[in-house]
Design a protein around this motif. Structure first.
Motif, PDB file in Angstrom:
ATOM      1  N   THR A 198       0.811  -1.215   0.000  1.00 45.57           N
ATOM      2  CA  THR A 198       0.000   0.000   0.000  1.00 45.57           C
ATOM      3  C   THR A 198       0.846   1.267   0.000  1.00 45.57           C
ATOM      4  O   THR A 198       0.322   2.364   0.226  1.00 45.57           O
ATOM      5  CB  THR A 198      -0.938   0.013   1.213  1.00 45.57           C
ATOM      6  OG1 THR A 198      -0.152  -0.079   2.414  1.00 45.57           O
ATOM      7  CG2 THR A 198      -1.918  -1.155   1.157  1.00 45.57           C
ATOM      8  N   THR A 203     -12.692 -13.814  -7.326  1.00 41.35           N
ATOM      9  CA  THR A 203     -13.340 -13.993  -6.036  1.00 41.35           C
ATOM     10  C   THR A 203     -13.507 -15.482  -5.727  1.00 41.35           C
ATOM     11  O   THR A 203     -13.383 -16.344  -6.608  1.00 41.35           O
ATOM     12  CB  THR A 203     -14.725 -13.334  -6.015  1.00 41.35           C
ATOM     13  OG1 THR A 203     -15.600 -14.053  -6.907  1.00 41.35           O
ATOM     14  CG2 THR A 203     -14.649 -11.879  -6.437  1.00 41.35           C
ATOM     15  N   CYS A 238      -9.312  -3.766  -9.716  1.00 40.11           N
ATOM     16  CA  CYS A 238      -9.636  -2.587  -8.923  1.00 40.11           C
ATOM     17  C   CYS A 238      -8.363  -1.867  -8.510  1.00 40.11           C
ATOM     18  O   CYS A 238      -7.272  -2.438  -8.558  1.00 40.11           O
ATOM     19  CB  CYS A 238     -10.446  -2.956  -7.683  1.00 40.11           C
ATOM     20  SG  CYS A 238      -9.522  -3.879  -6.435  1.00 40.11           S
ATOM     21  N   ASP A 293      -8.991   0.192  -3.226  1.00 41.93           N
ATOM     22  CA  ASP A 293     -10.339  -0.357  -3.153  1.00 41.93           C
ATOM     23  C   ASP A 293     -10.369  -1.845  -2.866  1.00 41.93           C
ATOM     24  O   ASP A 293     -11.456  -2.425  -2.695  1.00 41.93           O
ATOM     25  CB  ASP A 293     -11.084  -0.092  -4.471  1.00 41.93           C
ATOM     26  CG  ASP A 293     -11.240   1.396  -4.763  1.00 41.93           C
ATOM     27  OD1 ASP A 293     -11.348   2.172  -3.801  1.00 41.93           O
ATOM     28  OD2 ASP A 293     -11.224   1.757  -5.952  1.00 41.93           O
ATOM     29  N   GLY A 308      -9.665  -3.672  -0.344  1.00 44.75           N
ATOM     30  CA  GLY A 308     -10.196  -4.100   0.945  1.00 44.75           C
ATOM     31  C   GLY A 308     -11.691  -4.325   0.944  1.00 44.75           C
ATOM     32  O   GLY A 308     -12.224  -4.991   1.848  1.00 44.75           O
ATOM     33  N   ARG A 309     -12.396  -3.796  -0.052  1.00 40.19           N
ATOM     34  CA  ARG A 309     -13.844  -3.954  -0.126  1.00 40.19           C
ATOM     35  C   ARG A 309     -14.279  -5.102  -1.023  1.00 40.19           C
ATOM     36  O   ARG A 309     -15.479  -5.336  -1.202  1.00 40.19           O
ATOM     37  CB  ARG A 309     -14.477  -2.650  -0.632  1.00 40.19           C
ATOM     38  CG  ARG A 309     -14.281  -1.479   0.318  1.00 40.19           C
ATOM     39  CD  ARG A 309     -15.158  -0.293  -0.075  1.00 40.19           C
ATOM     40  NE  ARG A 309     -14.670   0.380  -1.261  1.00 40.19           N
ATOM     41  CZ  ARG A 309     -13.778   1.375  -1.238  1.00 40.19           C
ATOM     42  NH1 ARG A 309     -13.272   1.787  -0.089  1.00 40.19           N
ATOM     43  NH2 ARG A 309     -13.386   1.966  -2.356  1.00 40.19           N
ATOM     44  N   VAL A 310     -13.318  -5.812  -1.582  1.00 36.43           N
ATOM     45  CA  VAL A 310     -13.645  -6.875  -2.533  1.00 36.43           C
ATOM     46  C   VAL A 310     -14.243  -8.093  -1.847  1.00 36.43           C
ATOM     47  O   VAL A 310     -15.156  -8.735  -2.364  1.00 36.43           O
ATOM     48  CB  VAL A 310     -12.385  -7.278  -3.341  1.00 36.43           C
ATOM     49  CG1 VAL A 310     -12.626  -8.545  -4.133  1.00 36.43           C
ATOM     50  CG2 VAL A 310     -11.980  -6.141  -4.274  1.00 36.43           C
ATOM     51  N   GLY A 311     -13.746  -8.454  -0.676  1.00 36.27           N
ATOM     52  CA  GLY A 311     -14.203  -9.665  -0.003  1.00 36.27           C
ATOM     53  C   GLY A 311     -13.271 -10.829  -0.267  1.00 36.27           C
ATOM     54  O   GLY A 311     -12.168 -10.656  -0.806  1.00 36.27           O
TER      55      GLY A 311
END
Length: 242
Positions: free
Chosen positions: A104, A123, A131, A135, A137-140
């Motif tokens: 990061t 996924t 992405c 972003d 961290g919001r993928v799952g």
């Protein structure tokens, strides 16, 4: 000048323009070796080591290793940047296990840190995505993921740092996701700048696309008589039949 001659000149110019557009479109299409992966019918996997923990390193070694397991490699390309010991730069997730952590850092040397950089992922449910790193961290839950940079296309727009006509030209490879969910993997056949390379993904309909690497890039695609089996890579992207 008689009107008939003027009309003839304009007709010739229009014809030449039409021919130029056709040539440009064909040249653009022929300038890339590309492959579209249907995840409902094919396996896309990120490979790094063999069963003994040794880096596979080349597309030829990957093809031979899979053949030894009775699997046929349909497509392969290098899957991101790497450092000493063929260790991936940035995130690597394999079979749901985070092997290398997400990077990061906001700044650093090389294309990887030309912000925003990003992540290509599959996924746990089998959906592909690209992405921005910020972003991710919001993928799952993800089954596979590789980080690289820069992003090529961001929400339908080219990366703001890219300039048309740039002299920064190299063979490049990248990945995007098409509107129908298929994964688009492409490599330029000749040196190309970032702007034109990103534009290719944008023209195919990719809302988001990610640069993988530059002049070291190789692609294995025997169905299109494009077989490069060399290289000295970290992560590789391989596609086999289900």
């Amino acid at each position: 000048m008689p009107r008939a001659i003027v009309r003839l000149v304009w007709a010739c110019l229009a014809l030449l323009l039409a021919l130029a557009v056709v040539w440009w479109r064909r040249a653009g299409a022929d300038g890339f070796v590309s492959y579209r992966v249907d995840l409902r019918r094919q396996h896309l996997v990120l490979y790094w080591h063999d069963e003994h923990g040794r880096p596979l390193r080349s597309l030829g070694a990957l093809q031979a290793w899979l053949a030894g397991q009775g699997r046929t490699l349909r497509f392969a390309t290098n899957g991101g940047m790497y450092g000493a010991g063929n260790v991936p730069v940035g995130l690597l997730v394999q079979a749901g296990r985070r092997v290398v952590p997400l990077d990061t850092a906001a700044a650093g040397r090389g294309n990887f840190y030309l912000q925003p950089n990003g992540v290509f992922y599959l996924t746990a449910g089998g959906r592909a995505g690209v992405c921005r790193t910020a972003d991710f961290g919001r993928v799952g839950p993800v089954a596979y993921a590789t980080q690289s940079g820069p992003m090529l296309v961001i929400n339908g727009q080219l990366h703001p740092a890219f300039r048309a006509g740039s002299a920064n030209r190299y063979v490049r490879n990248g990945v995007g996701v098409l509107p129908d969910g298929r994964v688009l993997l492409a490599m330029s056949k000749e040196p190309v700048n970032f702007h034109d390379f990103a534009r290719y993904f944008q023209q195919q309909g990719c809302r988001n696309a990610l640069y993988l690497d530059g002049f070291v890039s190789r692609t294995y695609l025997p169905a299109q008589d494009w077989v490069q089996t060399d290289g000295d890579f970290g992560v590789m992207i391989g596609v086999t039949d289900r």
